[in-house]
Design an enzyme around this catalytic site. Structure first.
Site, PDB file in Angstrom:
ATOM      1  N   ASP A 132      28.835  39.095  78.334  1.00  0.00           N
ATOM      2  CA  ASP A 132      28.254  38.001  79.107  1.00  0.00           C
ATOM      3  C   ASP A 132      28.257  38.324  80.603  1.00  0.00           C
ATOM      4  O   ASP A 132      28.656  37.516  81.427  1.00  0.00           O
ATOM      5  CB  ASP A 132      29.048  36.713  78.845  1.00  0.00           C
ATOM      6  CG  ASP A 132      28.369  35.497  79.460  1.00  0.00           C
ATOM      7  OD1 ASP A 132      27.149  35.504  79.577  1.00  0.00           O
ATOM      8  OD2 ASP A 132      29.080  34.550  79.848  1.00  0.00           O
ATOM      9  N   CYS A 189       8.266  25.686  63.292  1.00  0.00           N
ATOM     10  CA  CYS A 189       9.443  24.822  63.527  1.00  0.00           C
ATOM     11  C   CYS A 189       9.517  24.405  65.010  1.00  0.00           C
ATOM     12  O   CYS A 189       9.218  25.194  65.906  1.00  0.00           O
ATOM     13  CB  CYS A 189      10.699  25.597  63.143  1.00  0.00           C
ATOM     14  SG  CYS A 189      12.226  24.707  63.484  1.00  0.00           S
ATOM     15  N   CYS A 196      16.448  18.398  71.717  1.00  0.00           N
ATOM     16  CA  CYS A 196      17.117  18.555  73.022  1.00  0.00           C
ATOM     17  C   CYS A 196      17.061  17.233  73.808  1.00  0.00           C
ATOM     18  O   CYS A 196      15.984  16.743  74.130  1.00  0.00           O
ATOM     19  CB  CYS A 196      16.443  19.673  73.824  1.00  0.00           C
ATOM     20  SG  CYS A 196      17.150  19.795  75.479  1.00  0.00           S
ATOM     21  N   CYS A 240      26.962  22.492  75.116  1.00  0.00           N
ATOM     22  CA  CYS A 240      26.124  21.695  74.203  1.00  0.00           C
ATOM     23  C   CYS A 240      25.655  22.636  73.098  1.00  0.00           C
ATOM     24  O   CYS A 240      25.274  23.773  73.375  1.00  0.00           O
ATOM     25  CB  CYS A 240      24.928  21.123  74.957  1.00  0.00           C
ATOM     26  SG  CYS A 240      23.637  20.433  73.901  1.00  0.00           S
ATOM     27  N   CYS A 243      20.847  22.433  70.118  1.00  0.00           N
ATOM     28  CA  CYS A 243      19.710  23.250  69.680  1.00  0.00           C
ATOM     29  C   CYS A 243      20.147  24.345  68.705  1.00  0.00           C
ATOM     30  O   CYS A 243      19.299  25.033  68.113  1.00  0.00           O
ATOM     31  CB  CYS A 243      18.933  23.822  70.865  1.00  0.00           C
ATOM     32  SG  CYS A 243      19.913  24.740  72.036  1.00  0.00           S
TER      33      CYS A 243
HETATM   34  S1  SF4 Z   1      15.056  28.305  67.388  1.00  0.00           S
HETATM   35 FE1  SF4 Z   1      14.181  26.264  67.318  1.00  0.00          FE
HETATM   36  S2  SF4 Z   1      12.087  26.559  66.612  1.00  0.00           S
HETATM   37 FE2  SF4 Z   1      13.190  28.432  66.106  1.00  0.00          FE
HETATM   38  S3  SF4 Z   1      13.879  28.119  64.003  1.00  0.00           S
HETATM   39 FE3  SF4 Z   1      15.560  27.435  65.366  1.00  0.00          FE
HETATM   40  S4  SF4 Z   1      15.236  25.239  65.633  1.00  0.00           S
HETATM   41 FE4  SF4 Z   1      13.326  26.086  64.805  1.00  0.00          FE
HETATM   42  S1  SF4 Z   2      22.083  23.440  74.845  1.00  0.00           S
HETATM   43 FE1  SF4 Z   2      20.043  23.258  73.875  1.00  0.00          FE
HETATM   44  S2  SF4 Z   2      19.925  21.151  73.135  1.00  0.00           S
HETATM   45 FE2  SF4 Z   2      21.612  21.228  74.592  1.00  0.00          FE
HETATM   46  S3  SF4 Z   2      20.701  20.586  76.511  1.00  0.00           S
HETATM   47 FE3  SF4 Z   2      20.637  22.829  76.471  1.00  0.00          FE
HETATM   48  S4  SF4 Z   2      18.641  23.329  75.612  1.00  0.00           S
HETATM   49 FE4  SF4 Z   2      19.019  21.178  75.169  1.00  0.00          FE
END
Ligand code: SF4
Ligand code: SF4
Length: 309
Positions: A132, A189, A196, A240, A243
């Site tokens: 990182d 998808c 988000c 977070c 996603c």
């Molecule tokens: S990164 Fe987002 S768009 Fe791609 S498979 Fe995962 S949830 Fe779906």
């Molecule tokens: S970690 Fe992913 S879901 Fe959470 S605020 Fe950032 S982009 Fe949005």
């Protein structure tokens, strides 16, 4: 067997012995194709106050400037998916990667030990380890090395293990047989974009406004969190994972067995009231050696107050 194939086998064996979930190899070169994308992203201010991302522009694009005469970028994945993830589900949520000891330190030590054993087997060679580290475009290198594709959520997604892993690199002057990139499997998808809470992901995916991301707001941002995010934090106080939680590819995640990533047992005992009343001393005890220390007491307290008041 060609020498570069033999080196590859030695690296693959060692990575497995040291607990890495996957390893891939790419030829070290300037990432010309990333130059415009990175410069546009920075120009739009998506890095927020993470001004260190503006620095070392040339170094970030070209690993041969980091390790002279480097030939190969070796990318490694380390699983951090926890068996029990209730710390990411309550009223004060912590991102899964931050449950245990700071992964930068844990992985740096593992990598250095691994490098020592590689040199015993191969003989001396020039190499540097990165975890990182701002000057290395980790995700792009892992992608070139066939370890996954960049999802619409801007994370590397591996078809066999999803995205709950840390990235690390060894840049070295050995010529090692390379791997090939795999194609994007996000398809139609849009789950991460839809889920988000702060709309940090562009509606077409693949571009992230980090300055709106809860990870940035709770960890990197030093000033107060803007009021516009007041009802959008979804109880996150450090990082977070939304996603990743909604990404279908994470159904392939399996729990890690790295005991340094297990949470401090006192974290389990924290009640809602304990979080709200957290003191400096409690913070130091809970997060000794943890990545959460990055926010310092003041930052974590700010995050807790922001979602509580
Ligand atoms: S990164 Fe987002 S768009 Fe791609 S498979 Fe995962 S949830 Fe779906
Ligand atoms: S970690 Fe992913 S879901 Fe959470 S605020 Fe950032 S982009 Fe949005």
């Amino acid at each position: 067997m060609a020498q570069k194939t033999r080196y590859k086998e030695i690296f693959i064996d060692k990575a497995s012995q040291f607990g890495f979930a996957n390893i891939g190899f790419a030829r070290a070169r300037k990432l010309e194709e990333e130059e415009d994308r990175l410069s546009n992203w920075l120009k739009q201010g998506f890095q927020g106050s993470m001004s260190y991302l503006d620095n070392h522009f040339d170094l970030r694009l070209d690993p041969t400037k980091l390790v002279p005469d480097s030939k190969t970028v070796v990318s490694l994945l380390y699983n951090y998916y926890p068996e029990d993830d209730h710390l990411s589900n309550g009223e004060h949520k912590i991102a899964r990667y931050a449950y245990g000891r700071d992964y930068h330190k844990v992985l740096k030590t593992i990598l250095k030990n691994m490098l020592g054993e590689l040199k015993e087997l191969i003989g001396n060679f020039e190499a540097r380890c990165f975890v990182d580290s701002a000057p290395v475009m980790e995700r792009q290198w892992a992608q070139l090395a066939g370890l996954g594709w960049t999802g619409k959520n801007s994370l590397l997604i591996n078809p066999k293990m999803g995205s709950y892993f840390m990235l690390a690199e060894i840049i070295c002057d050995l010529e090692i047989e390379i791997d090939h990139a795999i194609r994007d499997h996000c398809g139609t998808c849009t789950k991460c974009i839809d889920a988000c809470p702060t709309d940090a992901i562009d509606q077409n995916g693949y571009i992230m406004d980090a300055s709106k991301c809860i990870s940035y707001l709770t960890i990197e941002r030093k000033d107060d969190i803007p009021q516009e995010f007041k009802d959008q934090m979804d109880n996150w106080i450090f990082g977070c994972d939304i996603c990743q939680e909604v990404c279908p590819w994470n159904r392939f995640s399996v729990p890690h067995d790295q005991n340094q990533f297990f949470p401090n047992e006192n974290l389990d005992k924290m009640s809602k009231r304990d979080w709200i009343e957290i003191t400096h001393e409690v913070f130091d005890t809970l997060f000794h050696g943890s990545a959460v220390k990055r926010t310092k007491y003041k930052g974590l307290k700010r995050n807790i107050d922001f979602i509580s008041t």
